[in-house]
Design a protein around this motif. Structure first.
Motif, PDB file in Angstrom:
ATOM      1  N   LEU A  28       0.662   8.034  -2.969  1.00 21.55           N
ATOM      2  CA  LEU A  28       1.801   7.779  -3.792  1.00 21.55           C
ATOM      3  C   LEU A  28       2.159   6.256  -3.800  1.00 21.55           C
ATOM      4  O   LEU A  28       1.923   5.584  -2.852  1.00 21.55           O
ATOM      5  CB  LEU A  28       2.779   8.479  -3.730  1.00 21.55           C
ATOM      6  CG  LEU A  28       2.697  10.139  -3.772  1.00 21.55           C
ATOM      7  CD1 LEU A  28       4.091  10.862  -3.159  1.00 21.55           C
ATOM      8  CD2 LEU A  28       2.373  10.665  -5.149  1.00 21.55           C
ATOM      9  N   GLN A  32       7.096   6.250  -6.639  1.00 21.69           N
ATOM     10  CA  GLN A  32       6.965   7.785  -6.426  1.00 21.69           C
ATOM     11  C   GLN A  32       7.430   8.323  -5.033  1.00 21.69           C
ATOM     12  O   GLN A  32       7.933   9.306  -5.142  1.00 21.69           O
ATOM     13  CB  GLN A  32       5.251   7.954  -6.594  1.00 21.69           C
ATOM     14  CG  GLN A  32       4.858   7.705  -8.003  1.00 21.69           C
ATOM     15  CD  GLN A  32       3.067   7.827  -8.141  1.00 21.69           C
ATOM     16  OE1 GLN A  32       2.822   7.491  -7.272  1.00 21.69           O
ATOM     17  NE2 GLN A  32       2.794   8.533  -9.328  1.00 21.69           N
ATOM     18  N   TYR A 166       6.674  19.463  -9.022  1.00 24.91           N
ATOM     19  CA  TYR A 166       5.379  18.415  -9.308  1.00 24.91           C
ATOM     20  C   TYR A 166       4.176  19.226 -10.060  1.00 24.91           C
ATOM     21  O   TYR A 166       3.567  18.930 -10.877  1.00 24.91           O
ATOM     22  CB  TYR A 166       5.014  17.512  -8.113  1.00 24.91           C
ATOM     23  CG  TYR A 166       5.786  16.872  -7.897  1.00 24.91           C
ATOM     24  CD1 TYR A 166       5.643  15.208  -8.168  1.00 24.91           C
ATOM     25  CD2 TYR A 166       6.917  17.045  -7.095  1.00 24.91           C
ATOM     26  CE1 TYR A 166       6.475  14.418  -7.605  1.00 24.91           C
ATOM     27  CE2 TYR A 166       7.861  15.939  -6.749  1.00 24.91           C
ATOM     28  CZ  TYR A 166       7.648  14.586  -6.759  1.00 24.91           C
ATOM     29  OH  TYR A 166       8.379  13.627  -6.671  1.00 24.91           O
ATOM     30  N   THR A 367       0.734  14.463  -9.225  1.00 26.24           N
ATOM     31  CA  THR A 367       1.832  13.595 -10.093  1.00 26.24           C
ATOM     32  C   THR A 367       0.897  13.375 -11.507  1.00 26.24           C
ATOM     33  O   THR A 367      -0.352  13.594 -11.518  1.00 26.24           O
ATOM     34  CB  THR A 367       1.889  12.285  -9.451  1.00 26.24           C
ATOM     35  OG1 THR A 367       0.524  11.680  -9.156  1.00 26.24           O
ATOM     36  CG2 THR A 367       2.501  12.534  -8.058  1.00 26.24           C
TER      37      THR A 367
END
Length: 409
Positions: A28, A32, A166, A367
């Protein structure tokens, strides 16, 4: 313990048959990481916490206390995570204290996989498998087992709830893109997550091959002997385990979790990187003397024969790759009446929840927005299975504290 050559033969044979899919691992970005919801203090309060407090009671297999905790888990997933499948795996066994009486052991399995794999039938999705045991020792009387393993169970509940936010978006995007339809199969996107809350880890009298790991032994055997249909991607539920991440004895301050297995050191390094980045960004509360995961730089030649005996053993012997998140040395409250809520370090507990959540999101590539950070990688994935077995090396666990040690008393 069983004879070492027998364990090694089983381990080698199983790993040779197990070939994990080669999947990307995308770290990430800082943005994030900062966006991941932090654990709520109210969830982890030892008296009133919605996740943790109901587990901080004695929960010996077959007792009313354990039934209350089982209800807590099932109610949580049913109420807050209705898209997750809930199943039980039940068995019975005698123990050294029960005579001829059969004691019930009940494993709980919570699973979330891509809709396009479920539509095509069982055995289609590789599964990141997050694990903790939820039973407590029968002695000393009134033993709570806050680190062993009430806190890890609460951490996994937080992980599931956070990751679902998510996964829902990722799965909706996949469905709209008709993933899984003929000509659009993509093994890299056929990855889900399951949480195993295992029963009967603790010994009733003295840790032996038969007086310990009751639930893990039963579940691993059943899964190995449950074949999927011929056109499934995986032969059985054991083969679906992409990575078996076992949390145990977590919740005391200043934990030091070694990297136990060379074949999963790539995963250890990725989780250690998550910890380091979150600390640098000021996202973690605890102030340990050293990182929770201090061995990211461990070299190949430093991996030896020692490991800690725990719920991973029956699964590892059947070929599952294992990342064992257990500190060495054990917490000072280990198997003492003091292993209760008052002796937890709650900033450490909440930090474990943050770290494992971020690792899980990265692993699942859950994501849909901003690109992740550079780097990372699943170094051990998709390699030749025989080479993986050789790299795993030998193991010798003895069920007591110390080098090459098990968790038993």
């Amino acid at each position: 313990m069983s004879a070492l050559p027998t364990l090694l033969n089983l381990l080698f044979a199983a790993v040779v048959l197990f070939v994990a899919p080669s999947l990307a691992y995308q770290p990430l970005s800082d943005t994030q990481l900062k966006a991941i919801p932090a654990p709520l203090n109210s969830d982890f309060d030892i008296k009133t916490g919605a996740l943790l407090a109901p587990i901080l009671i004695p929960r010996v297999p077959g007792t009313p206390g354990q039934a209350k905790v089982q209800k807590h888990f099932v109610d949580f997933f049913s109420r807050e995570l209705p898209e997750w499948d809930i199943s039980w795996q039940n068995s019975t066994a005698t123990t050294p204290l029960s005579g001829k009486k059969q004691i019930p052991f009940q494993n709980l399995i919570f699973r979330r996989e891509p809709p396009w794999t479920k539509e095509r039938g069982p055995g289609r999705a590789a599964l990141l498998t997050l694990v903790a045991h939820y039973d407590s020792k029968i002695s000393p009387e009134g033993f709570i087992g806050a680190t062993d393993s009430a806190a890890p169970c609460a951490v996994l509940m937080h992980v599931a709830r956070t990751v679902e936010g998510y996964l829902k978006k990722v799965y909706e995007k996949g469905v709209s893109g008709e993933l899984g339809k003929e000509g659009r199969e993509d093994p890299k996107r056929e990855v889900g997550v399951q949480i195993l809350l295992l029963d009967g880890e603790e010994a009733f009298k003295e840790w032996t091959d038969t007086d310990s790991l009751y639930g893990a032994r039963s579940l691993s055997e059943e899964w190995e002997n449950t074949p999927y249909p011929a056109l499934s991607r995986f032969a059985n539920p054991i083969r679906q385990i992409d990575l078996f991440v076992l949390l145990d004895l977590l919740g005391s301050a200043d934990p030091g979790v070694p990297s136990y297995f060379q074949t999963t050191h790539w995963a250890y390094k990725n989780m250690a990187t998550v910890e380091a980045r979150m600390r640098a960004l000021g996202l973690l509360e605890s102030k340990p003397k050293d990182p929770f995961l201090p061995e990211a730089g461990k070299l190949k030649e430093h991996f030896g024969r020692a490991y800690v005996g725990d719920d991973h053993q029956p699964f590892m012997a059947k070929g599952a790759p294992v990342l064992h998140m257990i500190p060495t040395p054990f917490p000072h409250v280990w198997h003492k009446i003091e292993d209760d809520g008052e002796h937890l370090d709650l900033p450490t507990v909440r930090d474990w929840a943050r770290i494992v959540t971020a690792f899980t999101i990265e692993y699942l590539e859950a994501t849909t927005g901003e690109a992740g950070a550079a780097g990372g990688g699943k170094e051990g994935k998709g390699e030749d299975a025989a080479a993986a077995a050789a790299k795993q090396g030998t193991t010798d666990g003895e069920e007591k504290a110390g080098e090459g040690a098990g968790k038993g008393p």
